[in-house]
Design a protein around this motif. Structure first.
Motif, PDB file in Angstrom:
ATOM      1  N   GLU A  97       0.782  -1.072   0.356  1.00 57.12           N
ATOM      2  CA  GLU A  97       0.331   0.170  -0.510  1.00 57.12           C
ATOM      3  C   GLU A  97       1.134   1.180  -0.013  1.00 57.12           C
ATOM      4  O   GLU A  97       0.708   2.569  -0.459  1.00 57.12           O
ATOM      5  CB  GLU A  97      -1.031   0.146   1.117  1.00 57.12           C
ATOM      6  CG  GLU A  97      -1.908   1.527   1.538  1.00 57.12           C
ATOM      7  CD  GLU A  97      -3.136   1.126   2.285  1.00 57.12           C
ATOM      8  OE1 GLU A  97      -3.242   1.678   3.074  1.00 57.12           O
ATOM      9  OE2 GLU A  97      -2.758   0.025   2.942  1.00 57.12           O
ATOM     10  N   ARG A  98       1.721   1.386   0.529  1.00 56.29           N
ATOM     11  CA  ARG A  98       3.191   2.260   1.091  1.00 56.29           C
ATOM     12  C   ARG A  98       2.952   2.835  -0.480  1.00 56.29           C
ATOM     13  O   ARG A  98       3.575   3.283  -0.775  1.00 56.29           O
ATOM     14  CB  ARG A  98       3.768   2.117   1.673  1.00 56.29           C
ATOM     15  CG  ARG A  98       3.306   1.817   3.365  1.00 56.29           C
ATOM     16  CD  ARG A  98       4.298   2.298   4.276  1.00 56.29           C
ATOM     17  NE  ARG A  98       5.290   1.287   4.126  1.00 56.29           N
ATOM     18  CZ  ARG A  98       6.100   0.388   4.831  1.00 56.29           C
ATOM     19  NH1 ARG A  98       4.219   0.019   5.364  1.00 56.29           N
ATOM     20  NH2 ARG A  98       6.985  -0.448   4.520  1.00 56.29           N
ATOM     21  N   GLN A 164       3.608  -4.392 -12.437  1.00 55.58           N
ATOM     22  CA  GLN A 164       2.096  -3.977 -12.082  1.00 55.58           C
ATOM     23  C   GLN A 164       2.096  -2.241 -12.294  1.00 55.58           C
ATOM     24  O   GLN A 164       0.425  -1.058 -12.539  1.00 55.58           O
ATOM     25  CB  GLN A 164       2.292  -4.651 -11.126  1.00 55.58           C
ATOM     26  CG  GLN A 164       0.549  -4.314 -10.467  1.00 55.58           C
ATOM     27  CD  GLN A 164      -0.095  -5.173 -11.158  1.00 55.58           C
ATOM     28  OE1 GLN A 164       0.291  -6.246 -11.096  1.00 55.58           O
ATOM     29  NE2 GLN A 164      -1.949  -4.923 -11.165  1.00 55.58           N
ATOM     30  N   MET A 165       2.815  -1.899 -11.815  1.00 52.64           N
ATOM     31  CA  MET A 165       2.461  -0.484 -11.345  1.00 52.64           C
ATOM     32  C   MET A 165       2.139   0.767 -12.651  1.00 52.64           C
ATOM     33  O   MET A 165       1.541   1.868 -13.250  1.00 52.64           O
ATOM     34  CB  MET A 165       3.713   0.359 -10.388  1.00 52.64           C
ATOM     35  CG  MET A 165       3.260  -0.021  -9.136  1.00 52.64           C
ATOM     36  SD  MET A 165       4.858   0.567  -8.031  1.00 52.64           S
ATOM     37  CE  MET A 165       6.282   0.252  -8.663  1.00 52.64           C
ATOM     38  N   ASP A 187      -9.206   3.338  -4.839  1.00 53.82           N
ATOM     39  CA  ASP A 187      -9.813   2.577  -5.196  1.00 53.82           C
ATOM     40  C   ASP A 187      -8.722   1.883  -5.855  1.00 53.82           C
ATOM     41  O   ASP A 187      -8.689   0.075  -6.108  1.00 53.82           O
ATOM     42  CB  ASP A 187     -11.325   2.409  -6.366  1.00 53.82           C
ATOM     43  CG  ASP A 187     -12.695   2.865  -5.910  1.00 53.82           C
ATOM     44  OD1 ASP A 187     -12.532   2.756  -4.577  1.00 53.82           O
ATOM     45  OD2 ASP A 187     -13.200   3.262  -6.286  1.00 53.82           O
ATOM     46  N   ILE A 188      -7.958   1.834  -6.551  1.00 52.02           N
ATOM     47  CA  ILE A 188      -7.281   1.095  -7.888  1.00 52.02           C
ATOM     48  C   ILE A 188      -6.080   1.238  -6.761  1.00 52.02           C
ATOM     49  O   ILE A 188      -5.766  -0.123  -6.696  1.00 52.02           O
ATOM     50  CB  ILE A 188      -6.664   2.735  -8.887  1.00 52.02           C
ATOM     51  CG1 ILE A 188      -7.194   2.875  -9.550  1.00 52.02           C
ATOM     52  CG2 ILE A 188      -5.430   2.108  -9.154  1.00 52.02           C
ATOM     53  CD1 ILE A 188      -7.253   4.066 -10.584  1.00 52.02           C
ATOM     54  N   ILE A 189      -5.506   1.937  -5.752  1.00 57.53           N
ATOM     55  CA  ILE A 189      -4.499   1.844  -5.042  1.00 57.53           C
ATOM     56  C   ILE A 189      -5.277   0.089  -3.823  1.00 57.53           C
ATOM     57  O   ILE A 189      -4.511   0.058  -3.624  1.00 57.53           O
ATOM     58  CB  ILE A 189      -4.303   3.172  -3.725  1.00 57.53           C
ATOM     59  CG1 ILE A 189      -3.244   3.906  -4.314  1.00 57.53           C
ATOM     60  CG2 ILE A 189      -3.441   2.515  -2.119  1.00 57.53           C
ATOM     61  CD1 ILE A 189      -3.401   5.443  -3.558  1.00 57.53           C
ATOM     62  N   ALA A 193      -2.514  -2.876  -4.391  1.00 50.10           N
ATOM     63  CA  ALA A 193      -1.468  -2.617  -3.350  1.00 50.10           C
ATOM     64  C   ALA A 193      -1.185  -4.303  -2.662  1.00 50.10           C
ATOM     65  O   ALA A 193      -0.284  -4.715  -2.699  1.00 50.10           O
ATOM     66  CB  ALA A 193      -2.210  -1.942  -1.862  1.00 50.10           C
ATOM     67  N   PRO A 194      -2.571  -5.229  -2.875  1.00 51.12           N
ATOM     68  CA  PRO A 194      -2.247  -6.358  -2.048  1.00 51.12           C
ATOM     69  C   PRO A 194      -1.669  -7.590  -3.050  1.00 51.12           C
ATOM     70  O   PRO A 194      -0.350  -8.554  -3.191  1.00 51.12           O
ATOM     71  CB  PRO A 194      -3.782  -7.266  -2.364  1.00 51.12           C
ATOM     72  CG  PRO A 194      -4.288  -5.659  -2.206  1.00 51.12           C
ATOM     73  CD  PRO A 194      -3.843  -4.831  -2.528  1.00 51.12           C
ATOM     74  N   THR A 195      -0.859  -6.577  -4.960  1.00 51.76           N
ATOM     75  CA  THR A 195      -0.712  -7.240  -5.702  1.00 51.76           C
ATOM     76  C   THR A 195       1.029  -7.453  -5.654  1.00 51.76           C
ATOM     77  O   THR A 195       1.930  -8.117  -5.428  1.00 51.76           O
ATOM     78  CB  THR A 195      -0.729  -7.312  -7.268  1.00 51.76           C
ATOM     79  OG1 THR A 195      -2.219  -7.228  -7.152  1.00 51.76           O
ATOM     80  CG2 THR A 195       0.061  -8.223  -8.443  1.00 51.76           C
TER      81      THR A 195
END
Length: 203
Positions: A97-98, A164-165, A187-189, A193-195
């Motif tokens: 997430e960060r 991914q990013m 919503d995107i984050i 983030a889990p991936t």
């Protein structure tokens, strides 16, 4: 009439070149604007020099070739991302997430978005620009991230996270595919983030 001495090669005279305090910064800012507006192929050293109010020779003096100017512009555009290793140093809990919040925060900022879009567009359409972008991402960003990971194949993990990013950034900001282009960034984050967390921390 006394003959004028021959002009020395190298850096142009201050009076004709526009050299002086801040000249390098003006050139770099002009380069970022030119690449953003025209792309790598159409941007030129002469155009960058004109926008900066300097002699083209001064652009070569500070940066060298157009490829090297582009590399310097990439570095400035991605400068906020250089703090990504600091995100990892804060610990592995919620690192996904960060990292997502840091990366997409740069793209969501109107002050940096145009230059980043120009960099990606140029890398897609020009082999030289792609090589410069690839070298910067691998050398300056991913290797630093990988150096902080305590998992098998850290460089490969960092590359997967970057793919991914960058992929999301490409579809949202460059290609502007809906509904991704107008989705709420939170919503995107939340979904990305889990991936990232799995790529960077799972053994």
């Amino acid at each position: 009439m006394t003959a004028l001495p021959p002009r020395r090669r190298g850096r142009p005279a201050r009076t004709e070149a526009g050299a002086g305090p801040g000249a390098r910064e003006r050139i770099l800012e002009a380069a970022r604007a030119e690449f953003a507006a025209r792309g790598y192929d159409k941007a030129s050293i002469r155009g960058i020099a004109k926008a900066a109010g300097v002699d083209p020779a001064l652009v070569h003096h500070y940066f060298g070739t157009k490829e090297q100017v582009f590399g310097a512009a990439i570095e400035v555009s991605f400068e906020p991302a250089m703090n990504v290793p600091d995100v990892l140093l804060a610990g592995t809990d919620e690192v996904g997430e960060r990292l997502a919040r840091t990366f997409f925060g740069i793209w969501e900022n109107p002050a940096t978005r145009a230059q980043l879009v120009a960099v990606l567009r140029s890398a897609l359409t020009n082999d030289v620009a792609a090589a410069v972008f690839r070298g910067f991402v691998l050398r300056r960003l991913l290797e630093r991230v990988a150096g902080e990971l305590n998992v098998p194949d850290p460089k490969f993990r960092a590359e997967l996270a970057a793919s991914q990013m960058v992929g999301v950034a490409m579809l949202r900001y460059v290609v502007k595919v809906e509904p991704l282009a107008t989705a709420d960034i939170e919503d995107i984050i939340a979904l990305v983030a889990p991936t990232l967390q799995r790529y960077l921390t799972e053994q």
